[in-house]
Design a protein around this motif. Structure first.
Motif, PDB file in Angstrom:
ATOM      1  N   GLU A   3     119.576  -0.320  -0.902  1.00 30.70           N
ATOM      2  CA  GLU A   3     120.469   0.734  -1.390  1.00 30.70           C
ATOM      3  C   GLU A   3     121.435   0.199  -2.438  1.00 30.70           C
ATOM      4  O   GLU A   3     121.751   0.880  -3.417  1.00 30.70           O
ATOM      5  CB  GLU A   3     121.241   1.364  -0.223  1.00 30.70           C
ATOM      6  N   LYS A   4     121.900  -1.016  -2.265  1.00 27.46           N
ATOM      7  CA  LYS A   4     122.793  -1.632  -3.243  1.00 27.46           C
ATOM      8  C   LYS A   4     122.048  -1.897  -4.553  1.00 27.46           C
ATOM      9  O   LYS A   4     122.584  -1.670  -5.642  1.00 27.46           O
ATOM     10  CB  LYS A   4     123.345  -2.940  -2.681  1.00 27.46           C
ATOM     11  N   ILE A   5     120.814  -2.349  -4.448  1.00 29.33           N
ATOM     12  CA  ILE A   5     120.012  -2.610  -5.642  1.00 29.33           C
ATOM     13  C   ILE A   5     119.754  -1.324  -6.418  1.00 29.33           C
ATOM     14  O   ILE A   5     119.796  -1.302  -7.659  1.00 29.33           O
ATOM     15  CB  ILE A   5     118.682  -3.287  -5.252  1.00 29.33           C
ATOM     16  N   LYS A   6     119.524  -0.233  -5.718  1.00 32.32           N
ATOM     17  CA  LYS A   6     119.234   1.051  -6.371  1.00 32.32           C
ATOM     18  C   LYS A   6     120.415   1.568  -7.197  1.00 32.32           C
ATOM     19  O   LYS A   6     120.254   2.457  -8.037  1.00 32.32           O
ATOM     20  CB  LYS A   6     118.814   2.084  -5.319  1.00 32.32           C
TER      21      LYS A   6
ATOM     22  N   ASP B 142     108.766  -7.975  13.565  1.00 35.77           N
ATOM     23  CA  ASP B 142     109.396  -6.692  13.883  1.00 35.77           C
ATOM     24  C   ASP B 142     108.756  -5.614  13.000  1.00 35.77           C
ATOM     25  O   ASP B 142     107.654  -5.799  12.479  1.00 35.77           O
ATOM     26  CB  ASP B 142     110.922  -6.771  13.691  1.00 35.77           C
ATOM     27  N   ASN B 143     109.418  -4.501  12.793  1.00 34.59           N
ATOM     28  CA  ASN B 143     108.808  -3.411  12.016  1.00 34.59           C
ATOM     29  C   ASN B 143     109.240  -3.406  10.549  1.00 34.59           C
ATOM     30  O   ASN B 143     109.312  -2.361   9.914  1.00 34.59           O
ATOM     31  CB  ASN B 143     109.126  -2.054  12.669  1.00 34.59           C
ATOM     32  N   THR B 144     109.510  -4.603  10.012  1.00 35.41           N
ATOM     33  CA  THR B 144     109.868  -4.720   8.591  1.00 35.41           C
ATOM     34  C   THR B 144     108.810  -4.083   7.706  1.00 35.41           C
ATOM     35  O   THR B 144     109.132  -3.385   6.730  1.00 35.41           O
ATOM     36  CB  THR B 144     110.060  -6.198   8.196  1.00 35.41           C
ATOM     37  N   GLY B 145     107.532  -4.295   8.027  1.00 36.90           N
ATOM     38  CA  GLY B 145     106.449  -3.737   7.214  1.00 36.90           C
ATOM     39  C   GLY B 145     106.526  -2.230   7.101  1.00 36.90           C
ATOM     40  O   GLY B 145     106.393  -1.661   6.008  1.00 36.90           O
ATOM     41  N   THR B 146     106.753  -1.572   8.224  1.00 38.49           N
ATOM     42  CA  THR B 146     106.856  -0.110   8.220  1.00 38.49           C
ATOM     43  C   THR B 146     108.081   0.348   7.445  1.00 38.49           C
ATOM     44  O   THR B 146     108.021   1.306   6.663  1.00 38.49           O
ATOM     45  CB  THR B 146     106.938   0.416   9.672  1.00 38.49           C
ATOM     46  N   VAL B 147     109.198  -0.346   7.632  1.00 41.70           N
ATOM     47  CA  VAL B 147     110.447   0.025   6.951  1.00 41.70           C
ATOM     48  C   VAL B 147     110.285  -0.073   5.441  1.00 41.70           C
ATOM     49  O   VAL B 147     110.662   0.848   4.699  1.00 41.70           O
ATOM     50  CB  VAL B 147     111.628  -0.857   7.426  1.00 41.70           C
ATOM     51  N   ILE B 148     109.702  -1.162   4.949  1.00 49.44           N
ATOM     52  CA  ILE B 148     109.592  -1.297   3.493  1.00 49.44           C
ATOM     53  C   ILE B 148     108.524  -0.372   2.916  1.00 49.44           C
ATOM     54  O   ILE B 148     108.631   0.063   1.769  1.00 49.44           O
ATOM     55  CB  ILE B 148     109.372  -2.760   3.063  1.00 49.44           C
ATOM     56  N   ASP B 149     107.502  -0.045   3.713  1.00 47.26           N
ATOM     57  CA  ASP B 149     106.528   0.957   3.247  1.00 47.26           C
ATOM     58  C   ASP B 149     107.215   2.302   3.044  1.00 47.26           C
ATOM     59  O   ASP B 149     106.975   2.998   2.045  1.00 47.26           O
ATOM     60  CB  ASP B 149     105.387   1.099   4.259  1.00 47.26           C
ATOM     61  N   ASN B 150     108.071   2.669   3.970  1.00 43.93           N
ATOM     62  CA  ASN B 150     108.803   3.939   3.851  1.00 43.93           C
ATOM     63  C   ASN B 150     109.745   3.918   2.642  1.00 43.93           C
ATOM     64  O   ASN B 150     109.869   4.917   1.917  1.00 43.93           O
ATOM     65  CB  ASN B 150     109.593   4.218   5.130  1.00 43.93           C
ATOM     66  N   ILE B 151     110.398   2.785   2.425  1.00 50.42           N
ATOM     67  CA  ILE B 151     111.297   2.649   1.271  1.00 50.42           C
ATOM     68  C   ILE B 151     110.505   2.816  -0.031  1.00 50.42           C
ATOM     69  O   ILE B 151     110.925   3.520  -0.951  1.00 50.42           O
ATOM     70  CB  ILE B 151     112.012   1.283   1.297  1.00 50.42           C
ATOM     71  N   ALA B 152     109.347   2.149  -0.100  1.00 50.53           N
ATOM     72  CA  ALA B 152     108.533   2.196  -1.316  1.00 50.53           C
ATOM     73  C   ALA B 152     107.956   3.583  -1.557  1.00 50.53           C
ATOM     74  O   ALA B 152     107.871   4.044  -2.705  1.00 50.53           O
ATOM     75  CB  ALA B 152     107.412   1.165  -1.222  1.00 50.53           C
TER      76      ALA B 152
ATOM     77  N   ALA C  25     109.295   6.307  -0.984  1.00 43.66           N
ATOM     78  CA  ALA C  25     110.348   7.236  -1.403  1.00 43.66           C
ATOM     79  C   ALA C  25     110.872   6.959  -2.816  1.00 43.66           C
ATOM     80  O   ALA C  25     111.671   7.734  -3.343  1.00 43.66           O
ATOM     81  CB  ALA C  25     111.513   7.177  -0.416  1.00 43.66           C
ATOM     82  N   ASP C  26     110.420   5.854  -3.437  1.00 39.72           N
ATOM     83  CA  ASP C  26     110.948   5.489  -4.763  1.00 39.72           C
ATOM     84  C   ASP C  26     109.847   4.766  -5.541  1.00 39.72           C
ATOM     85  O   ASP C  26     109.406   3.683  -5.155  1.00 39.72           O
ATOM     86  CB  ASP C  26     112.171   4.580  -4.609  1.00 39.72           C
ATOM     87  N   GLU C  27     109.424   5.344  -6.652  1.00 39.71           N
ATOM     88  CA  GLU C  27     108.310   4.786  -7.420  1.00 39.71           C
ATOM     89  C   GLU C  27     108.660   3.459  -8.090  1.00 39.71           C
ATOM     90  O   GLU C  27     107.765   2.726  -8.548  1.00 39.71           O
ATOM     91  CB  GLU C  27     107.852   5.782  -8.487  1.00 39.71           C
ATOM     92  N   ARG C  28     109.925   3.106  -8.139  1.00 44.50           N
ATOM     93  CA  ARG C  28     110.328   1.821  -8.728  1.00 44.50           C
ATOM     94  C   ARG C  28     110.172   0.662  -7.739  1.00 44.50           C
ATOM     95  O   ARG C  28     110.330  -0.507  -8.114  1.00 44.50           O
ATOM     96  CB  ARG C  28     111.798   1.885  -9.174  1.00 44.50           C
ATOM     97  N   ILE C  29     109.857   0.984  -6.484  1.00 43.23           N
ATOM     98  CA  ILE C  29     109.804  -0.030  -5.424  1.00 43.23           C
ATOM     99  C   ILE C  29     108.377  -0.219  -4.939  1.00 43.23           C
ATOM    100  O   ILE C  29     107.655   0.745  -4.703  1.00 43.23           O
ATOM    101  CB  ILE C  29     110.731   0.366  -4.258  1.00 43.23           C
ATOM    102  N   VAL C  30     107.980  -1.483  -4.792  1.00 40.96           N
ATOM    103  CA  VAL C  30     106.635  -1.837  -4.331  1.00 40.96           C
ATOM    104  C   VAL C  30     106.760  -2.650  -3.047  1.00 40.96           C
ATOM    105  O   VAL C  30     107.559  -3.597  -2.973  1.00 40.96           O
ATOM    106  CB  VAL C  30     105.884  -2.665  -5.394  1.00 40.96           C
TER     107      VAL C  30
END
Length: 319
Positions: free
Chosen positions: A23-26, A44-54, A56-61
């Protein structure tokens, strides 16, 4: 048009705090960026969390790999980066809103690496902050690759891979050290290696990174003796790539003496006096002017008995 900057975050078991970092980077004031988050085989569920983040924002992979360590994850992110410049952010740190813009002001200086400084905050396990300062680079302006590596080894330039912009073309050809046993100072090792592949570095003291240290993290504690020797060997290999390494070897000598001092102060005393690294650095003491601390370290390296006495005294002093 603004040149594109790729931001790479290695993430291991970072599910509880990665969203805050993202959120700070955005909120970056610099518009042309992409973010690559590399899930380094998290449990942990880092993979799922970052998939959801990506999603929701086309600038994030979101990228996923088997656990290979922080440097391996950085390398993966750099390989997949599409920007002309690459910067690294740790998953639990913060990037100020003007960070990228502050560094990119200097991209037309001809530099291959642009170095900023960082706001360092150190926390106890209770959450209490006991250290808060802005690191000051002692060399600023344009310097060459050897000066950069010397500055990193002597703590005149902040050693972290974070708070810097690297040309992607440099990272594409860089021989990364992926030794997972080197858990401390891997960033220093990386920067010492990169110095041999660059012409110019621009250094500024503008704070462009929020470095948050929590006791118990990789930044705290001390590696075993054998792992420090692995770091020394890897650094020596990198230094051999320089055309004129003499000044760098002097800086490397003082860095190793400081590391031995740190090991001794933390009770690491049982390394063999006939170890090749110990023998060599004692021999090198005749080549350089020693500080008082280095004279003490030399004496301790030469005698196990003195080391035991020193260790007893350290423990007694710290009671």
């Amino acid at each position: 048009m603004e040149e594109k900057v790729s931001i790479v975050i290695p993430a291991y078991n970072a599910a509880t705090f990665i969203e805050r970092t993202v959120e700070k980077i955005k909120k970056q004031s610099y518009a042309n960026w992409e973010l690559l988050i590399v899930n380094d085989g998290s449990k942990d569920n880092t993979g799922t969390v970052i998939d959801n983040i990506a999603n929701a924002d086309e600038r994030i992979v979101a990228l996923h790999q088997e656990n290979g360590g922080e440097i391996s994850a950085r390398r993966t992110g750099a390989i997949h980066a599409s920007g002309k410049w690459v910067t690294f952010v740790d998953a639990d740190d913060m990037l100020p809103e003007t960070a990228i813009a502050s560094l990119m002001k200097y991209h037309q200086t001809g530099a291959d690496v642009i170095v900023g400084t960082m706001h360092v905050q150190n926390f106890k396990p209770t959450g209490e902050k006991f250290e808060d300062y802005v690191y000051q680079n002692r060399k600023t302006g344009i310097i060459n690759g050897t000066e950069f590596a010397c500055g990193v080894l002597t703590s005149h330039i902040q050693m972290s891979a974070c708070g810097k912009l690297y040309k992607k073309s440099i990272l594409d050809s860089f021989p990364w050290c992926l030794d997972r046993q080197i858990k401390q100072n891997p960033d220093l090792l990386m920067n010492v290696g990169i110095g041999a592949y660059i012409n110019q570095v621009y250094v500024t003291n503008e704070p462009v990174y929020e470095y948050l240290i929590h006791e118990g993290s990789a930044s705290s504690g001390v590696m075993p003796f054998v792992n420090w020797m692995r770091l020394f060997d890897a650094a020596d290999k990198y230094i051999k790539n320089y055309t004129q390494p003499e000044k760098l070897y002097e800086a490397f000598f003082h860095y190793r003496m400081e590391r031995f001092d740190c090991m001794l102060r933390h009770g690491i005393i049982n390394f063999p006096p006939n170890d090749t690294h110990v023998v060599h650095i004692i021999q090198e003491c005749t080549n350089y002017t020693l500080t008082n601390d280095e004279k003490k370290v030399k004496a301790l390296l030469q005698s196990m008995l003195l080391r035991k006495v020193f260790n007893w005294w350290q423990k007694r002093k710290n009671k």
